[in-house]
Design a protein around this motif. Structure first.
Motif, PDB file in Angstrom:
ATOM      1  N   LYS A  85       0.815  -1.213   0.000  1.00  0.00           N
ATOM      2  CA  LYS A  85       0.000   0.000   0.000  1.00  0.00           C
ATOM      3  C   LYS A  85       0.854   1.272   0.000  1.00  0.00           C
ATOM      4  CE  LYS A  85      -3.725  -2.269   2.580  1.00  0.00           C
ATOM      5  NZ  LYS A  85      -4.495  -2.301   3.857  1.00  0.00           N
ATOM      6  N   VAL A  86       2.143   1.125   0.298  1.00  0.00           N
ATOM      7  CA  VAL A  86       3.038   2.284   0.309  1.00  0.00           C
ATOM      8  C   VAL A  86       3.389   2.618  -1.144  1.00  0.00           C
ATOM      9  CG1 VAL A  86       5.271   3.176   1.087  1.00  0.00           C
ATOM     10  CG2 VAL A  86       3.988   1.582   2.527  1.00  0.00           C
ATOM     11  N   PRO A  87       3.259   3.878  -1.552  1.00  0.00           N
ATOM     12  CA  PRO A  87       3.639   4.238  -2.921  1.00  0.00           C
ATOM     13  C   PRO A  87       5.056   3.768  -3.241  1.00  0.00           C
ATOM     14  CG  PRO A  87       2.536   6.073  -1.866  1.00  0.00           C
ATOM     15  CD  PRO A  87       2.748   5.037  -0.797  1.00  0.00           C
ATOM     16  N   ALA A  88       5.227   3.252  -4.448  1.00  0.00           N
ATOM     17  CA  ALA A  88       6.509   2.655  -4.841  1.00  0.00           C
ATOM     18  C   ALA A  88       7.675   3.607  -4.627  1.00  0.00           C
ATOM     19  CB  ALA A  88       6.441   2.202  -6.293  1.00  0.00           C
ATOM     20  N   ALA A  89       7.480   4.879  -4.977  1.00  0.00           N
ATOM     21  CA  ALA A  89       8.561   5.858  -4.831  1.00  0.00           C
ATOM     22  C   ALA A  89       8.923   6.065  -3.364  1.00  0.00           C
ATOM     23  CB  ALA A  89       8.153   7.185  -5.470  1.00  0.00           C
ATOM     24  N   THR A  90       7.909   6.068  -2.501  1.00  0.00           N
ATOM     25  CA  THR A  90       8.146   6.236  -1.068  1.00  0.00           C
ATOM     26  C   THR A  90       8.895   5.035  -0.496  1.00  0.00           C
ATOM     27  OG1 THR A  90       6.148   7.572  -0.832  1.00  0.00           O
ATOM     28  CG2 THR A  90       7.050   6.599   1.178  1.00  0.00           C
ATOM     29  N   LEU A  91       8.486   3.825  -0.892  1.00  0.00           N
ATOM     30  CA  LEU A  91       9.152   2.627  -0.396  1.00  0.00           C
ATOM     31  C   LEU A  91      10.596   2.577  -0.869  1.00  0.00           C
ATOM     32  CD1 LEU A  91       8.812   0.064   1.232  1.00  0.00           C
ATOM     33  CD2 LEU A  91       8.014  -1.098  -0.839  1.00  0.00           C
ATOM     34  N   THR A  92      10.838   2.959  -2.111  1.00  0.00           N
ATOM     35  CA  THR A  92      12.209   3.010  -2.629  1.00  0.00           C
ATOM     36  C   THR A  92      13.037   4.022  -1.845  1.00  0.00           C
ATOM     37  OG1 THR A  92      11.500   2.374  -4.849  1.00  0.00           O
ATOM     38  CG2 THR A  92      13.623   3.479  -4.661  1.00  0.00           C
ATOM     39  N   ASP A  93      12.432   5.168  -1.533  1.00  0.00           N
ATOM     40  CA  ASP A  93      13.113   6.207  -0.755  1.00  0.00           C
ATOM     41  C   ASP A  93      13.510   5.662   0.625  1.00  0.00           C
ATOM     42  OD1 ASP A  93      14.017   8.815  -0.082  1.00  0.00           O
ATOM     43  OD2 ASP A  93      12.113   9.225   0.918  1.00  0.00           O
ATOM     44  N   ILE A  94      12.611   4.929   1.248  1.00  0.00           N
ATOM     45  CA  ILE A  94      12.895   4.344   2.567  1.00  0.00           C
ATOM     46  C   ILE A  94      14.030   3.320   2.465  1.00  0.00           C
ATOM     47  CG2 ILE A  94      11.965   2.869   4.410  1.00  0.00           C
ATOM     48  CD1 ILE A  94       9.206   4.140   3.815  1.00  0.00           C
ATOM     49  N   ASP A 105      -2.306  -3.646   9.210  1.00  0.00           N
ATOM     50  CA  ASP A 105      -2.556  -3.678   7.763  1.00  0.00           C
ATOM     51  C   ASP A 105      -1.994  -2.473   7.023  1.00  0.00           C
ATOM     52  OD1 ASP A 105      -4.318  -1.659   8.492  1.00  0.00           O
ATOM     53  OD2 ASP A 105      -6.052  -2.527   7.437  1.00  0.00           O
ATOM     54  N   HIS A 106      -1.268  -1.598   7.728  1.00  0.00           N
ATOM     55  CA  HIS A 106      -0.591  -0.464   7.096  1.00  0.00           C
ATOM     56  C   HIS A 106       0.811  -0.327   7.692  1.00  0.00           C
ATOM     57  CE1 HIS A 106      -4.525   0.786   5.555  1.00  0.00           C
ATOM     58  NE2 HIS A 106      -3.924   1.724   4.842  1.00  0.00           N
ATOM     59  N   VAL A 107       1.715   0.180   6.893  1.00  0.00           N
ATOM     60  CA  VAL A 107       3.026   0.558   7.416  1.00  0.00           C
ATOM     61  C   VAL A 107       2.864   1.868   8.176  1.00  0.00           C
ATOM     62  CG1 VAL A 107       5.391   1.211   6.809  1.00  0.00           C
ATOM     63  CG2 VAL A 107       4.204  -0.574   5.503  1.00  0.00           C
ATOM     64  N   LEU A 108       3.398   1.930   9.368  1.00  0.00           N
ATOM     65  CA  LEU A 108       3.273   3.108  10.215  1.00  0.00           C
ATOM     66  C   LEU A 108       4.421   4.072   9.898  1.00  0.00           C
ATOM     67  CD1 LEU A 108       2.490   1.192  13.542  1.00  0.00           C
ATOM     68  CD2 LEU A 108       0.896   1.913  11.739  1.00  0.00           C
ATOM     69  N   ILE A 109       4.055   5.263   9.493  1.00  0.00           N
ATOM     70  CA  ILE A 109       5.050   6.244   9.059  1.00  0.00           C
ATOM     71  C   ILE A 109       5.188   7.329  10.126  1.00  0.00           C
ATOM     72  CG2 ILE A 109       5.692   7.921   7.297  1.00  0.00           C
ATOM     73  CD1 ILE A 109       5.717   5.046   6.280  1.00  0.00           C
ATOM     74  N   PRO A 110       6.398   7.538  10.647  1.00  0.00           N
ATOM     75  CA  PRO A 110       6.582   8.582  11.672  1.00  0.00           C
ATOM     76  C   PRO A 110       6.308   9.967  11.102  1.00  0.00           C
ATOM     77  CG  PRO A 110       8.689   7.659  10.977  1.00  0.00           C
ATOM     78  CD  PRO A 110       7.641   6.815  10.353  1.00  0.00           C
ATOM     79  N   HIS A 111       5.888  10.858  12.012  1.00  0.00           N
ATOM     80  CA  HIS A 111       5.495  12.206  11.584  1.00  0.00           C
ATOM     81  C   HIS A 111       6.632  13.216  11.687  1.00  0.00           C
ATOM     82  CE1 HIS A 111       1.418  10.640  11.778  1.00  0.00           C
ATOM     83  NE2 HIS A 111       1.655  10.234  13.016  1.00  0.00           N
ATOM     84  N   LYS A 112       7.712  12.825  12.336  1.00  0.00           N
ATOM     85  CA  LYS A 112       8.802  13.762  12.589  1.00  0.00           C
ATOM     86  C   LYS A 112      10.066  13.325  11.879  1.00  0.00           C
ATOM     87  CE  LYS A 112       6.761  15.123  17.026  1.00  0.00           C
ATOM     88  NZ  LYS A 112       6.947  15.246  18.496  1.00  0.00           N
ATOM     89  N   ASP A 113      11.109  14.121  11.987  1.00  0.00           N
ATOM     90  CA  ASP A 113      12.357  13.873  11.252  1.00  0.00           C
ATOM     91  C   ASP A 113      12.918  12.480  11.552  1.00  0.00           C
ATOM     92  OD1 ASP A 113      12.268  16.362  10.131  1.00  0.00           O
ATOM     93  OD2 ASP A 113      13.557  17.292  11.641  1.00  0.00           O
ATOM     94  N   PRO A 114      13.527  11.792  10.546  1.00  0.00           N
ATOM     95  CA  PRO A 114      13.590  12.260   9.139  1.00  0.00           C
ATOM     96  C   PRO A 114      12.261  12.007   8.415  1.00  0.00           C
ATOM     97  CG  PRO A 114      14.716  10.157   9.345  1.00  0.00           C
ATOM     98  CD  PRO A 114      14.269  10.543  10.738  1.00  0.00           C
ATOM     99  N   ILE A 115      11.762  13.002   7.741  1.00  0.00           N
ATOM    100  CA  ILE A 115      10.479  12.904   7.061  1.00  0.00           C
ATOM    101  C   ILE A 115      10.586  11.923   5.904  1.00  0.00           C
ATOM    102  CG2 ILE A 115       8.725  14.173   5.750  1.00  0.00           C
ATOM    103  CD1 ILE A 115       8.791  14.816   8.725  1.00  0.00           C
ATOM    104  N   VAL A 116       9.588  11.027   5.842  1.00  0.00           N
ATOM    105  CA  VAL A 116       9.550  10.015   4.786  1.00  0.00           C
ATOM    106  C   VAL A 116       8.576  10.459   3.694  1.00  0.00           C
ATOM    107  CG1 VAL A 116       8.888   7.640   4.258  1.00  0.00           C
ATOM    108  CG2 VAL A 116      10.123   8.152   6.364  1.00  0.00           C
ATOM    109  N   GLY A 117       8.980  10.256   2.440  1.00  0.00           N
ATOM    110  CA  GLY A 117       8.065  10.503   1.335  1.00  0.00           C
ATOM    111  C   GLY A 117       8.113  11.927   0.840  1.00  0.00           C
TER     112      GLY A 117
END
Length: 293
Positions: free
Chosen positions: A198-207, A281-293
């Motif tokens: 469910k994570v956008p491909a570009a975001t997952l690649t960035d991670i 059922d979702h990857v949990l993305i932190p809200h603070k630095d380092p910003i993902v995506g």
């Protein structure tokens, strides 16, 4: 009045003379447990010395996964091992309970005790103890609202042994934190492969290509301390191994379901030897630095 006093004393004496097994029979809530004890030929053993029994009710057995229930019904060795996982030698009263205590049960396996002071809940291997300290002549009975299942490995073992977590395992290995996830007393909110899809491909690649972002995301899923469902509450903030950000608990659907941030817990309370896993059922993305995506 004297006659009534004598009758009462006699009744009290009879109750105090009941063994743990006799008390279970007399109570009426433990027919399934008693039938299993008889089937496993454990009555004499449990009456032979002082024991503390963590006793699942009939309702608890009715809620057990049908596959597990069928296995217990068909395999006496498995049944005996499961029953002895609910027994500990000696008298262990509720006053002895302490958070993250580990008890060696009669089958040699360990069960973890957790004390949640905010709502006065005590669990053993994730099962809520709904009533404490029922006395017997040779021990104590604590009532459970679910059947305990002994863990077979640590958090990493569980993830590695289930194909639906192959992406999570790969990222954990890439980040070099597998040994961290083997430390004692952890909670992991584990995203499945479907969650990662469910994570956008570009975001997952960035991670994946940024070590600091990868570490930030993975540690955001890990809590220091064993947090079974009984210890979670509405709008609780849970500190994570990502020191920059906390998770937030949301009770949804009339408190029947739990969301951690935006991730719905699809399977709760998977006990391991070093803590507990909740599948999300979702990857949990932190809200603070380092910003993902």
């Amino acid at each position: 009045m004297k006659v009534l006093a004598v009758v009462f004393m006699c009744m009290a004496s009879v109750i105090c003379q009941q063994t743990t097994v006799e008390s279970l029979v007399d109570d009426g809530r433990f027919k399934t447990l008693v039938n299993y004890v008889v089937k496993a030929n454990l009555t004499g053993t449990l009456n032979s010395a002082n024991f503390t029994i963590f006793a699942p009710t009939d309702t608890a057995f009715q809620s057990l996964d049908p596959t597990i229930k069928a296995a217990l019904d068909s395999d006496n060795a498995l049944l005996t091992d499961a029953l002895l996982y609910h027994v500990i030698s000696g008298r262990v009263p509720s006053s002895a309970a302490s958070n993250e205590a580990k008890l060696t049960m009669a089958n040699g396996k360990v069960a973890r005790v957790n004390v949640y002071t905010h709502n006065n809940k005590v669990t053993i291997q994730g099962s809520v103890i709904s009533q404490f300290d029922l006395p017997a002549s040779n021990g104590i009975i604590h009532v459970l609202d679910s059947v305990m299942l002994a863990p077979t490995g640590n958090i990493v073992d569980y993830v590695a042994g289930h194909a639906e977590f192959s992406t999570l395992l790969s990222l954990v290995q890439q980040a070099g934190i597998a040994d961290t996830l083997k430390l004692d007393g952890l909670t992991v909110f584990a995203p499945t492969n479907a969650a990662f899809s469910k994570v956008p491909a570009a975001t997952l690649t960035d991670i994946q290509n940024d070590a600091s972002k990868l570490m930030s995301v993975l540690t955001y899923h890990v809590v220091n301390g064993t947090q079974y469902s009984a210890g979670l509450w509405q709008k609780e903030t849970i500190p994570t191994l990502n020191r920059n950000d906390d998770l937030v608990v949301h009770m949804v659907h009339h408190h029947e379901d739990v969301k951690i941030d935006n991730g719905l817990v699809t399977t709760a309370n998977v006990g391991t030897t070093n803590g507990v896993i909740h599948v999300v059922d979702h990857v949990l993305i932190p809200h603070k630095d380092p910003i993902v995506g």
